[in-house]
Design a protein around this motif. Sequence first.
Motif, PDB file in Angstrom:
ATOM      1  N   ILE A 154      13.170  92.064  13.459  1.00 20.00           N
ATOM      2  CA  ILE A 154      14.049  92.701  12.486  1.00 20.00           C
ATOM      3  C   ILE A 154      15.465  92.169  12.691  1.00 20.00           C
ATOM      4  O   ILE A 154      15.981  92.157  13.803  1.00 20.00           O
ATOM      5  CB  ILE A 154      14.030  94.233  12.654  1.00 20.00           C
ATOM      6  CG1 ILE A 154      12.625  94.770  12.381  1.00 20.00           C
ATOM      7  CG2 ILE A 154      15.044  94.890  11.726  1.00 20.00           C
ATOM      8  CD1 ILE A 154      12.474  96.251  12.649  1.00 20.00           C
ATOM      9  N   VAL A 155      16.075  91.717  11.613  1.00 19.47           N
ATOM     10  CA  VAL A 155      17.418  91.153  11.708  1.00 19.47           C
ATOM     11  C   VAL A 155      18.431  92.292  11.703  1.00 19.47           C
ATOM     12  O   VAL A 155      18.505  93.066  10.751  1.00 19.47           O
ATOM     13  CB  VAL A 155      17.695  90.184  10.543  1.00 19.47           C
ATOM     14  CG1 VAL A 155      19.085  89.575  10.689  1.00 19.47           C
ATOM     15  CG2 VAL A 155      16.637  89.096  10.495  1.00 19.47           C
ATOM     16  N   GLU A 156      19.201  92.390  12.771  1.00 17.49           N
ATOM     17  CA  GLU A 156      20.175  93.469  12.906  1.00 17.49           C
ATOM     18  C   GLU A 156      21.592  92.933  12.732  1.00 17.49           C
ATOM     19  O   GLU A 156      21.841  91.732  12.807  1.00 17.49           O
ATOM     20  CB  GLU A 156      20.037  94.132  14.276  1.00 17.49           C
ATOM     21  CG  GLU A 156      18.702  94.828  14.483  1.00 17.49           C
ATOM     22  CD  GLU A 156      18.639  95.555  15.812  1.00 17.49           C
ATOM     23  OE1 GLU A 156      18.362  96.767  15.800  1.00 17.49           O
ATOM     24  OE2 GLU A 156      18.875  94.906  16.853  1.00 17.49           O
ATOM     25  N   GLU A 157      22.513  93.861  12.515  1.00 13.21           N
ATOM     26  CA  GLU A 157      23.921  93.489  12.460  1.00 13.21           C
ATOM     27  C   GLU A 157      24.334  92.892  13.806  1.00 13.21           C
ATOM     28  O   GLU A 157      23.787  93.252  14.849  1.00 13.21           O
ATOM     29  CB  GLU A 157      24.784  94.710  12.152  1.00 13.21           C
ATOM     30  CG  GLU A 157      24.569  95.299  10.767  1.00 13.21           C
ATOM     31  CD  GLU A 157      25.019  94.352   9.660  1.00 13.21           C
ATOM     32  OE1 GLU A 157      26.009  93.619   9.868  1.00 13.21           O
ATOM     33  OE2 GLU A 157      24.388  94.350   8.592  1.00 13.21           O
TER      34      GLU A 157
ATOM     35  N   LYS B 139      23.057  89.556  11.375  1.00 10.03           N
ATOM     36  CA  LYS B 139      23.730  89.668  10.088  1.00 10.03           C
ATOM     37  C   LYS B 139      25.201  89.983  10.306  1.00 10.03           C
ATOM     38  O   LYS B 139      25.567  90.660  11.263  1.00 10.03           O
ATOM     39  CB  LYS B 139      23.107  90.788   9.238  1.00 10.03           C
ATOM     40  CG  LYS B 139      21.785  90.439   8.586  1.00 10.03           C
ATOM     41  CD  LYS B 139      21.324  91.572   7.674  1.00 10.03           C
ATOM     42  CE  LYS B 139      20.029  91.220   6.959  1.00 10.03           C
ATOM     43  NZ  LYS B 139      19.583  92.318   6.059  1.00 10.03           N
ATOM     44  N   VAL B 140      26.014  89.489   9.392  1.00 12.50           N
ATOM     45  CA  VAL B 140      27.426  89.848   9.373  1.00 12.50           C
ATOM     46  C   VAL B 140      27.841  89.935   7.910  1.00 12.50           C
ATOM     47  O   VAL B 140      27.721  88.970   7.162  1.00 12.50           O
ATOM     48  CB  VAL B 140      28.285  88.833  10.167  1.00 12.50           C
ATOM     49  CG1 VAL B 140      28.067  87.412   9.684  1.00 12.50           C
ATOM     50  CG2 VAL B 140      29.755  89.203  10.099  1.00 12.50           C
ATOM     51  N   GLN B 141      28.255  91.129   7.497  1.00 18.08           N
ATOM     52  CA  GLN B 141      28.634  91.407   6.110  1.00 18.08           C
ATOM     53  C   GLN B 141      27.569  90.906   5.127  1.00 18.08           C
ATOM     54  O   GLN B 141      27.858  90.163   4.180  1.00 18.08           O
ATOM     55  CB  GLN B 141      29.992  90.782   5.795  1.00 18.08           C
ATOM     56  CG  GLN B 141      31.137  91.465   6.513  1.00 18.08           C
ATOM     57  CD  GLN B 141      32.500  91.036   6.015  1.00 18.08           C
ATOM     58  OE1 GLN B 141      32.611  90.291   5.040  1.00 18.08           O
ATOM     59  NE2 GLN B 141      33.539  91.492   6.676  1.00 18.08           N
ATOM     60  N   ASP B 142      26.318  91.282   5.384  1.00 16.54           N
ATOM     61  CA  ASP B 142      25.176  90.973   4.515  1.00 16.54           C
ATOM     62  C   ASP B 142      24.780  89.497   4.513  1.00 16.54           C
ATOM     63  O   ASP B 142      23.902  89.096   3.744  1.00 16.54           O
ATOM     64  CB  ASP B 142      25.435  91.421   3.068  1.00 16.54           C
ATOM     65  CG  ASP B 142      25.556  92.938   2.950  1.00 16.54           C
ATOM     66  OD1 ASP B 142      24.881  93.638   3.734  1.00 16.54           O
ATOM     67  OD2 ASP B 142      26.320  93.411   2.098  1.00 16.54           O
TER      68      ASP B 142
ATOM     69  N   VAL C 166      37.240  84.762   8.925  1.00 15.11           N
ATOM     70  CA  VAL C 166      37.237  85.527  10.172  1.00 15.11           C
ATOM     71  C   VAL C 166      36.656  86.905   9.899  1.00 15.11           C
ATOM     72  O   VAL C 166      36.980  87.537   8.888  1.00 15.11           O
ATOM     73  CB  VAL C 166      38.667  85.654  10.745  1.00 15.11           C
ATOM     74  CG1 VAL C 166      38.676  86.572  11.964  1.00 15.11           C
ATOM     75  CG2 VAL C 166      39.214  84.283  11.112  1.00 15.11           C
ATOM     76  N   PHE C 167      35.786  87.362  10.792  1.00  9.69           N
ATOM     77  CA  PHE C 167      35.214  88.705  10.705  1.00  9.69           C
ATOM     78  C   PHE C 167      35.785  89.514  11.875  1.00  9.69           C
ATOM     79  O   PHE C 167      35.247  89.467  12.992  1.00  9.69           O
ATOM     80  CB  PHE C 167      33.691  88.643  10.777  1.00  9.69           C
ATOM     81  CG  PHE C 167      33.063  87.797   9.700  1.00  9.69           C
ATOM     82  CD1 PHE C 167      32.841  88.309   8.429  1.00  9.69           C
ATOM     83  CD2 PHE C 167      32.707  86.480   9.953  1.00  9.69           C
ATOM     84  CE1 PHE C 167      32.268  87.532   7.432  1.00  9.69           C
ATOM     85  CE2 PHE C 167      32.131  85.694   8.963  1.00  9.69           C
ATOM     86  CZ  PHE C 167      31.915  86.223   7.701  1.00  9.69           C
ATOM     87  N   PRO C 168      36.878  90.240  11.661  1.00 13.91           N
ATOM     88  CA  PRO C 168      37.578  90.915  12.762  1.00 13.91           C
ATOM     89  C   PRO C 168      36.739  91.947  13.503  1.00 13.91           C
ATOM     90  O   PRO C 168      36.835  92.059  14.726  1.00 13.91           O
ATOM     91  CB  PRO C 168      38.773  91.575  12.065  1.00 13.91           C
ATOM     92  CG  PRO C 168      38.947  90.826  10.791  1.00 13.91           C
ATOM     93  CD  PRO C 168      37.568  90.415  10.379  1.00 13.91           C
ATOM     94  N   ALA C 169      35.918  92.715  12.780  1.00 12.79           N
ATOM     95  CA  ALA C 169      35.127  93.763  13.438  1.00 12.79           C
ATOM     96  C   ALA C 169      34.141  93.163  14.433  1.00 12.79           C
ATOM     97  O   ALA C 169      33.945  93.695  15.534  1.00 12.79           O
ATOM     98  CB  ALA C 169      34.389  94.599  12.395  1.00 12.79           C
ATOM     99  N   GLU C 170      33.522  92.048  14.064  1.00 12.97           N
ATOM    100  CA  GLU C 170      32.537  91.390  14.934  1.00 12.97           C
ATOM    101  C   GLU C 170      33.178  90.367  15.863  1.00 12.97           C
ATOM    102  O   GLU C 170      32.532  89.835  16.751  1.00 12.97           O
ATOM    103  CB  GLU C 170      31.468  90.691  14.089  1.00 12.97           C
ATOM    104  CG  GLU C 170      30.618  91.619  13.245  1.00 12.97           C
ATOM    105  CD  GLU C 170      31.280  92.015  11.928  1.00 12.97           C
ATOM    106  OE1 GLU C 170      32.406  91.517  11.659  1.00 12.97           O
ATOM    107  OE2 GLU C 170      30.689  92.806  11.174  1.00 12.97           O
ATOM    108  N   LYS C 171      34.463  90.054  15.603  1.00 15.57           N
ATOM    109  CA  LYS C 171      35.178  89.008  16.343  1.00 15.57           C
ATOM    110  C   LYS C 171      34.438  87.665  16.250  1.00 15.57           C
ATOM    111  O   LYS C 171      34.197  86.982  17.245  1.00 15.57           O
ATOM    112  CB  LYS C 171      35.397  89.416  17.803  1.00 15.57           C
ATOM    113  CG  LYS C 171      36.373  90.583  17.968  1.00 15.57           C
ATOM    114  CD  LYS C 171      36.636  90.896  19.424  1.00 15.57           C
ATOM    115  CE  LYS C 171      37.782  91.886  19.594  1.00 15.57           C
ATOM    116  NZ  LYS C 171      37.595  93.150  18.875  1.00 15.57           N
ATOM    117  N   LEU C 172      34.099  87.317  15.020  1.00 15.19           N
ATOM    118  CA  LEU C 172      33.417  86.058  14.741  1.00 15.19           C
ATOM    119  C   LEU C 172      34.255  85.212  13.789  1.00 15.19           C
ATOM    120  O   LEU C 172      34.986  85.737  12.948  1.00 15.19           O
ATOM    121  CB  LEU C 172      32.045  86.305  14.115  1.00 15.19           C
ATOM    122  CG  LEU C 172      30.988  86.988  14.982  1.00 15.19           C
ATOM    123  CD1 LEU C 172      29.709  87.202  14.184  1.00 15.19           C
ATOM    124  CD2 LEU C 172      30.697  86.179  16.238  1.00 15.19           C
TER     125      LEU C 172
END
Length: 201
Positions: A82-85, A97-100, A174-180
């Motif tokens: 299962i692909v998780e956040e 996953k990151v932002q869908d 940049v994805f600040p919440a995930e720091k990616l």
Amino acid sequence: MIFYSAPKQVLFGLIIALRLTSCTAQPDTKLPTRCTAQPDTKLPTRCTTQPDTKLPITARLVAKYQVLDEDLSPNNAKCDNIVEEFLQAGPYACSFKVQDLEFDIEDKYIVDSTGHIQKYYSYLAEGPVIYGPKEFAAEPNLMHSNGLDNFYIALVANLGSIIDSSDTIAIEQVFPAEKLILARRSAHLMRGRRFIYQYQE
């Protein structure tokens, strides 16, 4: 017949209102909208979606991922879990996953505080094979065979791009919440692949 001529102030106000209301984000995008003015006017007349590329001044890279891109990953049968956040995915998960957007991991590189390789994860169907300092010391050709001889990653001083060994790579989002950090597609990278970098503050 009598024609009514509206005051110039009213007409000017209507023009401003019409142009401002035309600057709205498209319904099928999650990226923030930025309106830019034409050279001969101070009115916003054009809207473009711009991804977030801001990074904290104290940001430092801690990992790099080579992944299948967001088009190939959902149809890839290699990862049957299962692909998780990203924030919920375990340390050995082969996808996230990151932002869908879904990404399947092919290789993961963990770096030390200087940006040099510390651990290398090669993802196979049964899970990742992990190489660390002991494996590198026991197998002298391991670094060379996996292209790790001169491995080094770091953020450029102005945080607008990434140094990746001998390449300078532009930041796409940049994805600040995930720091990616999602890097722009590179001509040096195999088609259907992406680089994603992880940072900490």
